[in-house]
Design a protein around this motif. Sequence first.
Motif, PDB file in Angstrom:
ATOM      1  N   SER A 294      56.204 -48.356  -1.577  1.00 29.30           N
ATOM      2  CA  SER A 294      56.152 -48.035  -3.125  1.00 29.30           C
ATOM      3  C   SER A 294      54.683 -48.523  -3.718  1.00 29.30           C
ATOM      4  CB  SER A 294      57.649 -48.947  -3.189  1.00 29.30           C
ATOM      5  OG  SER A 294      57.348 -50.679  -3.168  1.00 29.30           O
TER       6      SER A 294
ATOM      7  N   VAL B 256      54.389 -51.861  -4.219  1.00 26.94           N
ATOM      8  CA  VAL B 256      54.938 -52.938  -4.952  1.00 26.94           C
ATOM      9  C   VAL B 256      54.992 -54.285  -3.807  1.00 26.94           C
ATOM     10  CG1 VAL B 256      56.973 -54.038  -5.999  1.00 26.94           C
ATOM     11  CG2 VAL B 256      56.512 -52.211  -6.448  1.00 26.94           C
TER      12      VAL B 256
ATOM     13  N   LEU C 290      58.810 -58.077  -5.074  1.00 21.64           N
ATOM     14  CA  LEU C 290      59.954 -57.911  -4.748  1.00 21.64           C
ATOM     15  C   LEU C 290      60.939 -59.028  -4.225  1.00 21.64           C
ATOM     16  CD1 LEU C 290      59.424 -55.021  -1.603  1.00 21.64           C
ATOM     17  CD2 LEU C 290      60.059 -54.282  -3.960  1.00 21.64           C
TER      18      LEU C 290
ATOM     19  N   TYR D   9      61.509 -59.409  -7.606  1.00 20.27           N
ATOM     20  CA  TYR D   9      63.063 -58.919  -8.224  1.00 20.27           C
ATOM     21  C   TYR D   9      64.477 -58.587  -7.469  1.00 20.27           C
ATOM     22  CZ  TYR D   9      59.233 -55.046  -9.780  1.00 20.27           C
ATOM     23  OH  TYR D   9      58.789 -54.715 -10.362  1.00 20.27           O
ATOM     24  N   GLU D  10      63.916 -59.240  -6.686  1.00 22.53           N
ATOM     25  CA  GLU D  10      65.780 -59.876  -6.230  1.00 22.53           C
ATOM     26  C   GLU D  10      66.029 -61.120  -6.368  1.00 22.53           C
ATOM     27  OE1 GLU D  10      67.365 -61.387  -1.780  1.00 22.53           O
ATOM     28  OE2 GLU D  10      65.345 -60.836  -1.066  1.00 22.53           O
TER      29      GLU D  10
ATOM     30  N   VAL E  55      66.777 -55.639  -7.753  1.00 19.56           N
ATOM     31  CA  VAL E  55      66.638 -55.118  -6.409  1.00 19.56           C
ATOM     32  C   VAL E  55      66.735 -55.644  -5.319  1.00 19.56           C
ATOM     33  CG1 VAL E  55      65.721 -53.387  -5.337  1.00 19.56           C
ATOM     34  CG2 VAL E  55      64.796 -54.152  -7.824  1.00 19.56           C
TER      35      VAL E  55
ATOM     36  N   TYR F 137      66.012 -53.040   3.115  1.00 21.93           N
ATOM     37  CA  TYR F 137      66.123 -51.616   2.437  1.00 21.93           C
ATOM     38  C   TYR F 137      67.224 -49.918   1.976  1.00 21.93           C
ATOM     39  CZ  TYR F 137      63.420 -55.811  -0.496  1.00 21.93           C
ATOM     40  OH  TYR F 137      62.800 -56.587  -1.263  1.00 21.93           O
TER      41      TYR F 137
ATOM     42  N   ASP G 166      67.682 -48.485  -2.334  1.00 24.97           N
ATOM     43  CA  ASP G 166      67.001 -49.752  -2.872  1.00 24.97           C
ATOM     44  C   ASP G 166      65.807 -49.284  -3.463  1.00 24.97           C
ATOM     45  OD1 ASP G 166      69.482 -51.030  -2.284  1.00 24.97           O
ATOM     46  OD2 ASP G 166      68.997 -51.642  -0.602  1.00 24.97           O
ATOM     47  N   ILE G 167      64.967 -48.505  -2.481  1.00 24.00           N
ATOM     48  CA  ILE G 167      63.850 -47.472  -2.946  1.00 24.00           C
ATOM     49  C   ILE G 167      63.956 -47.179  -4.007  1.00 24.00           C
ATOM     50  CG2 ILE G 167      61.998 -46.521  -1.597  1.00 24.00           C
ATOM     51  CD1 ILE G 167      62.994 -47.484   1.041  1.00 24.00           C
TER      52      ILE G 167
ATOM     53  N   ARG H  14      65.386 -47.848  -6.860  1.00 23.95           N
ATOM     54  CA  ARG H  14      66.371 -48.186  -7.752  1.00 23.95           C
ATOM     55  C   ARG H  14      64.174 -49.170  -8.081  1.00 23.95           C
ATOM     56  NH1 ARG H  14      69.715 -50.422 -10.470  1.00 23.95           N
ATOM     57  NH2 ARG H  14      69.412 -52.648 -11.405  1.00 23.95           N
ATOM     58  N   ILE H  15      63.698 -49.304  -6.840  1.00 25.93           N
ATOM     59  CA  ILE H  15      62.648 -50.092  -7.000  1.00 25.93           C
ATOM     60  C   ILE H  15      61.681 -48.720  -8.170  1.00 25.93           C
ATOM     61  CG2 ILE H  15      60.224 -50.900  -6.011  1.00 25.93           C
ATOM     62  CD1 ILE H  15      62.501 -51.313  -4.032  1.00 25.93           C
TER      63      ILE H  15
ATOM     64  N   GLU I 135      59.653 -49.869 -11.963  1.00 23.59           N
ATOM     65  CA  GLU I 135      57.979 -49.537 -11.575  1.00 23.59           C
ATOM     66  C   GLU I 135      57.629 -48.317 -12.950  1.00 23.59           C
ATOM     67  OE1 GLU I 135      56.090 -51.361 -10.735  1.00 23.59           O
ATOM     68  OE2 GLU I 135      57.876 -52.135  -9.797  1.00 23.59           O
TER      69      GLU I 135
END
Length: 338
Positions: A10, A12, A17, A20-21, A26, A39, A43-44, A46-47, A51
């Motif tokens: 990703s 990121v 990450l 974000y959690e 995420v 993930y 989930d990916i 949504r990441i 972004e």
Amino acid sequence: MLIGDVARRSGVSARMLRHYESLGLVRPTGRTEAGYREYSAEDIRRIFHVESLRSLGLSLREVGRALDDPGFTPSELVDDLIRQSRERIAAETELLTRLRRIGAAEPAGWEDVLRTVALLQALGSDSAGKRQRAALSSAEEVAVPVEALAEAVLSEADPNVAGALRWALARSGDGALGLLAEGLGSPVAEVRRRAVQSIAEIPDGAATTLLRDALTSPDAVVRGCAALALGARGVADAIPALTDMVVEGTNDVDAADALSALAADPALADRIATGLADRIAHGTQDAPVRLRLAQALADIPGSTTSRVLADLSHDDDRAVALTAAYILKLRNETGDGC
């Protein structure tokens, strides 16, 4: 997919990450038997959504609202982002302009930089006195960049400050003519007027060329100012516009003086007299117009002028006739009628 793999694919970082959690943006769907974050494909996805929204300038809090609030409407937020972006661009553009101007002043040291900055700030002051002092001091201390003077003079409403700015601009050479030429095409009448007045005070050939071009402007004020300046420079191209000014009663006294100055050249005197006579002969029924034309002929030498004045001395309008007769008498006494 484990956090390291997600980070690599990703772009990121694992640290972001985890951030974000912690914010609830995420959360990994599951955990491995060893307790590692795992993930899912959702989930990916949504990441990538996070972004994408961040790339528009949304804060993480706004991103969370956009993704999780069913009633969230983006239009207001997007409008606000547009406003913020414009403000940021304007601020950056202003900074870039200031840096370019300081660079153009070729400062020898930091003292010169500070003085230039102080002068630029003074030019943008709300105080007319400060703006005027900055313009007057620009030729004595550290020179204000020509571009800054040109922009200042095009926006200056105070006549005293505007005069000081034009003086400073004229002393700086012809470097401002490009910006002033743009000002001649401005949709704002006041900017056009300030531009042509500034060009008129720059005594070089390039300025004269711009003034010649301004004679065809659809703006009568620009044409008139250009004509008066060209008349003072002995440019014959201004004669038709100056004659129009006499007929229209727009700065007619100044226009007549300019025609008189041009008529000092014998090659132009008869041309000017003929032009004024033509305006009388071709349907000029308005007595005040004939009166102004007679007055304009007063200082134009030559027999053509004398002949026209002799005709006007019999004009149906008493004021025109008396004025023409008086001027003709003075010319005969001084010998200017030959």
